[in-house]
Design a protein around this motif. Structure first.
Motif, mmCIF file in Angstrom:
data_model
loop_
_atom_site.group_PDB
_atom_site.id
_atom_site.type_symbol
_atom_site.label_atom_id
_atom_site.label_comp_id
_atom_site.label_asym_id
_atom_site.label_seq_id
_atom_site.Cartn_x
_atom_site.Cartn_y
_atom_site.Cartn_z
ATOM 1 N N ILE A 10 -43.489 7.929 -12.993
ATOM 2 C CA ILE A 10 -42.352 7.115 -13.432
ATOM 3 C C ILE A 10 -41.777 6.353 -12.249
ATOM 4 C CG2 ILE A 10 -40.040 7.160 -14.454
ATOM 5 C CD1 ILE A 10 -40.858 9.734 -15.888
ATOM 6 N N VAL A 11 -41.617 5.056 -12.407
ATOM 7 C CA VAL A 11 -41.008 4.213 -11.381
ATOM 8 C C VAL A 11 -39.595 3.854 -11.833
ATOM 9 C CG1 VAL A 11 -41.151 2.074 -10.082
ATOM 10 C CG2 VAL A 11 -43.256 3.285 -10.729
ATOM 11 N N PRO A 12 -38.567 4.379 -11.168
ATOM 12 C CA PRO A 12 -37.190 4.111 -11.615
ATOM 13 C C PRO A 12 -36.762 2.686 -11.315
ATOM 14 C CG PRO A 12 -37.172 5.399 -9.590
ATOM 15 C CD PRO A 12 -38.610 5.289 -10.019
ATOM 16 N N GLY A 13 -36.004 2.121 -12.227
ATOM 17 C CA GLY A 13 -35.437 0.800 -12.022
ATOM 18 C C GLY A 13 -34.087 0.874 -11.337
ATOM 19 N N GLU A 14 -33.489 -0.291 -11.163
ATOM 20 C CA GLU A 14 -32.207 -0.378 -10.459
ATOM 21 C C GLU A 14 -31.105 0.386 -11.192
ATOM 22 O OE1 GLU A 14 -29.050 -3.892 -9.146
ATOM 23 O OE2 GLU A 14 -31.179 -4.372 -9.407
ATOM 24 N N LYS A 15 -31.050 0.250 -12.521
ATOM 25 C CA LYS A 15 -30.026 0.954 -13.301
ATOM 26 C C LYS A 15 -30.196 2.454 -13.190
ATOM 27 C CE LYS A 15 -26.650 1.093 -16.357
ATOM 28 N NZ LYS A 15 -25.275 0.674 -16.017
ATOM 29 N N ALA A 16 -31.428 2.934 -13.260
ATOM 30 C CA ALA A 16 -31.680 4.370 -13.153
ATOM 31 C C ALA A 16 -31.264 4.889 -11.781
ATOM 32 C CB ALA A 16 -33.147 4.666 -13.416
ATOM 33 N N ALA A 17 -31.565 4.136 -10.751
ATOM 34 C CA ALA A 17 -31.197 4.555 -9.394
ATOM 35 C C ALA A 17 -29.686 4.617 -9.231
ATOM 36 C CB ALA A 17 -31.809 3.595 -8.376
ATOM 37 N N GLU A 18 -28.992 3.651 -9.833
ATOM 38 C CA GLU A 18 -27.525 3.632 -9.751
ATOM 39 C C GLU A 18 -26.927 4.853 -10.444
ATOM 40 O OE1 GLU A 18 -23.800 1.029 -11.575
ATOM 41 O OE2 GLU A 18 -25.830 0.184 -11.577
ATOM 42 N N ILE A 19 -27.381 5.131 -11.666
ATOM 43 C CA ILE A 19 -26.848 6.267 -12.423
ATOM 44 C C ILE A 19 -27.203 7.574 -11.739
ATOM 45 C CG2 ILE A 19 -26.975 7.511 -14.609
ATOM 46 C CD1 ILE A 19 -27.422 4.811 -15.984
ATOM 47 N N ALA A 20 -28.424 7.675 -11.228
ATOM 48 C CA ALA A 20 -28.859 8.899 -10.548
ATOM 49 C C ALA A 20 -27.990 9.187 -9.343
ATOM 50 C CB ALA A 20 -30.320 8.769 -10.139
ATOM 51 N N GLY A 21 -27.590 8.140 -8.627
ATOM 52 C CA GLY A 21 -26.711 8.326 -7.474
ATOM 53 C C GLY A 21 -25.348 8.863 -7.861
ATOM 54 N N ILE A 22 -24.859 8.434 -9.021
ATOM 55 C CA ILE A 22 -23.562 8.899 -9.507
ATOM 56 C C ILE A 22 -23.643 10.340 -9.984
ATOM 57 C CG2 ILE A 22 -21.800 8.555 -11.282
ATOM 58 C CD1 ILE A 22 -22.572 5.566 -11.266
ATOM 59 N N CYS A 23 -24.721 10.660 -10.718
ATOM 60 C CA CYS A 23 -24.851 11.973 -11.361
ATOM 61 C C CYS A 23 -25.533 13.016 -10.483
ATOM 62 C CB CYS A 23 -25.639 11.849 -12.665
ATOM 63 S SG CYS A 23 -24.882 10.771 -13.889
ATOM 64 N N GLY A 24 -26.136 12.590 -9.374
ATOM 65 C CA GLY A 24 -26.868 13.530 -8.541
ATOM 66 C C GLY A 24 -28.180 13.974 -9.154
ATOM 67 N N GLU A 25 -28.832 13.078 -9.918
ATOM 68 C CA GLU A 25 -30.077 13.393 -10.599
ATOM 69 C C GLU A 25 -31.248 12.683 -9.915
ATOM 70 O OE1 GLU A 25 -30.541 15.394 -13.134
ATOM 71 O OE2 GLU A 25 -28.769 15.413 -14.424
ATOM 72 N N ASP A 26 -32.453 13.088 -10.265
ATOM 73 C CA ASP A 26 -33.666 12.420 -9.823
ATOM 74 C C ASP A 26 -33.741 11.068 -10.538
ATOM 75 O OD1 ASP A 26 -36.353 11.501 -9.584
ATOM 76 O OD2 ASP A 26 -37.050 13.547 -9.267
ATOM 77 N N PRO A 27 -33.843 9.943 -9.812
ATOM 78 C CA PRO A 27 -33.898 8.633 -10.467
ATOM 79 C C PRO A 27 -35.045 8.513 -11.474
ATOM 80 C CG PRO A 27 -33.557 8.377 -8.112
ATOM 81 C CD PRO A 27 -33.849 9.830 -8.350
ATOM 82 N N ARG A 28 -36.146 9.201 -11.222
ATOM 83 C CA ARG A 28 -37.276 9.155 -12.157
ATOM 84 C C ARG A 28 -36.899 9.818 -13.477
ATOM 85 N NH1 ARG A 28 -41.500 12.213 -8.502
ATOM 86 N NH2 ARG A 28 -39.632 13.527 -8.410
ATOM 87 N N PHE A 29 -36.168 10.915 -13.390
ATOM 88 C CA PHE A 29 -35.712 11.598 -14.601
ATOM 89 C C PHE A 29 -34.762 10.699 -15.386
ATOM 90 C CE2 PHE A 29 -33.009 14.367 -17.081
ATOM 91 C CZ PHE A 29 -33.882 15.319 -17.578
ATOM 92 N N ILE A 30 -33.834 10.068 -14.687
ATOM 93 C CA ILE A 30 -32.881 9.172 -15.360
ATOM 94 C C ILE A 30 -33.608 7.999 -16.001
ATOM 95 C CG2 ILE A 30 -30.922 7.631 -15.022
ATOM 96 C CD1 ILE A 30 -30.183 10.567 -14.975
ATOM 97 N N GLN A 31 -34.655 7.492 -15.361
ATOM 98 C CA GLN A 31 -35.413 6.399 -15.973
ATOM 99 C C GLN A 31 -36.043 6.847 -17.275
ATOM 100 O OE1 GLN A 31 -35.690 3.058 -14.815
ATOM 101 N NE2 GLN A 31 -36.313 2.966 -16.960
ATOM 102 N N ALA A 32 -36.560 8.073 -17.315
ATOM 103 C CA ALA A 32 -37.124 8.608 -18.561
ATOM 104 C C ALA A 32 -36.062 8.698 -19.646
ATOM 105 C CB ALA A 32 -37.748 9.973 -18.307
#
Length: 253
Positions: free
Chosen positions: A56-78
């Motif tokens: 999974i390649v995370p996008g910009e939105k996923a990376a932003e949310i992951a930074g806020i939530c403390g999650e793996d950006p790849r997981f957030i992209q899924a």
């Protein structure tokens, strides 16, 4: 009413392509009218509703949310990939799926699967429940009812409980409107979410860790009349409206 609740035990670890109904039916003797609750995770595994994080390649939105939530950006992209409507992105992701179900992280999970693997909910859970019902009929000759379950948190209460995300052979709601109570007063708003009540008890039997019971049978539940409008429409859901206002305003909860 005397209801029998029976776990279907000694089932194997399931993989993509396995015949889930065949495995369950081979270890259990069904009766007409039984309700079989099946954990969505095992159904999803047999249908290949899984992804590998390293693919999974995370996008910009996923990376932003992951930074806020403390999650793996790849997981957030899924999570975003399975989301129909993003309701919250902090302090956790809350979203609606295409099927109407609303859940934290869109129901995407990484428990009870191999490391580096994530599992997501069946994209069409109502069709999945009907498919399982037809398959049980083909194998056993019995007319059973099916509920596909997941676990969710609840507003105003701590802890998770089982809920129905797909069902077949029954209505989701038992509608008491128009009936009378013990004192003859006409009921005006009482609608009982029977499939959720059954799913919650099934989850109690299944457990949340390593118990390994993905299917539970309920016997002698009887029948009921009602409808399938289990989910509030967005325009009538006051909780969603309030949360969306917070999300749009960028406020922290």
């Amino acid at each position: 009413m005397s209801i029998e609740v029976i776990p279907v035990e000694n089932l194997p670890i399931f993989h993509k392509g396995d015949d889930l109904a065949e495995s369950i039916a081979s270890g259990f003797e069904f009766s007409d009218g039984d309700i079989i609750c099946i954990a969505s995770s095992v159904y999803s595994k047999t249908k290949g509703c899984i992804r590998q994080l390293d693919e999974i390649v995370p996008g910009e939105k996923a990376a932003e949310i992951a930074g806020i939530c403390g999650e793996d950006p790849r997981f957030i992209q899924a999570v975003l990939d399975t989301t129909e409507d993003l309701i919250l992105d902090r302090p956790f992701v809350l979203s609606q799926l295409k099927c109407g179900h609303v859940g934290v992280r869109a129901g995407v999970d990484n428990s009870n699967v191999e490391d580096g693997t994530i599992i997501y909910l069946p994209p069409e859970p109502m069709e999945s429940a009907e498919e399982m019902r037809e398959r049980f009929k083909e194998i056993t000759g019995k007319d059973v009812r099916v509920i596909i379950t997941d676990t969710c948190g609840r507003s105003f209460r701590r802890g998770q409980t089982g809920v129905a995300i797909g069902w077949a052979g029954m209505t989701a709601i038992q509608d008491f409107r128009g009936d009378c109570d013990l004192f003859g007063r006409v009921l005006e708003i009482t609608e009982e979410a029977v499939v959720d009540e059954i799913a919650a008890f099934a989850n109690f039997i299944m457990g949340e860790s390593d118990r390994g019971v993905p299917a539970v049978v309920f016997r002698n539940c009887g029948s009921w009349k009602g409808h399938d409008e289990l989910y509030f429409r967005p325009e009538e859901d006051i909780t969603r409206k309030a949360l969306k206002r917070c999300y749009m305003a960028g406020d922290d909860l």
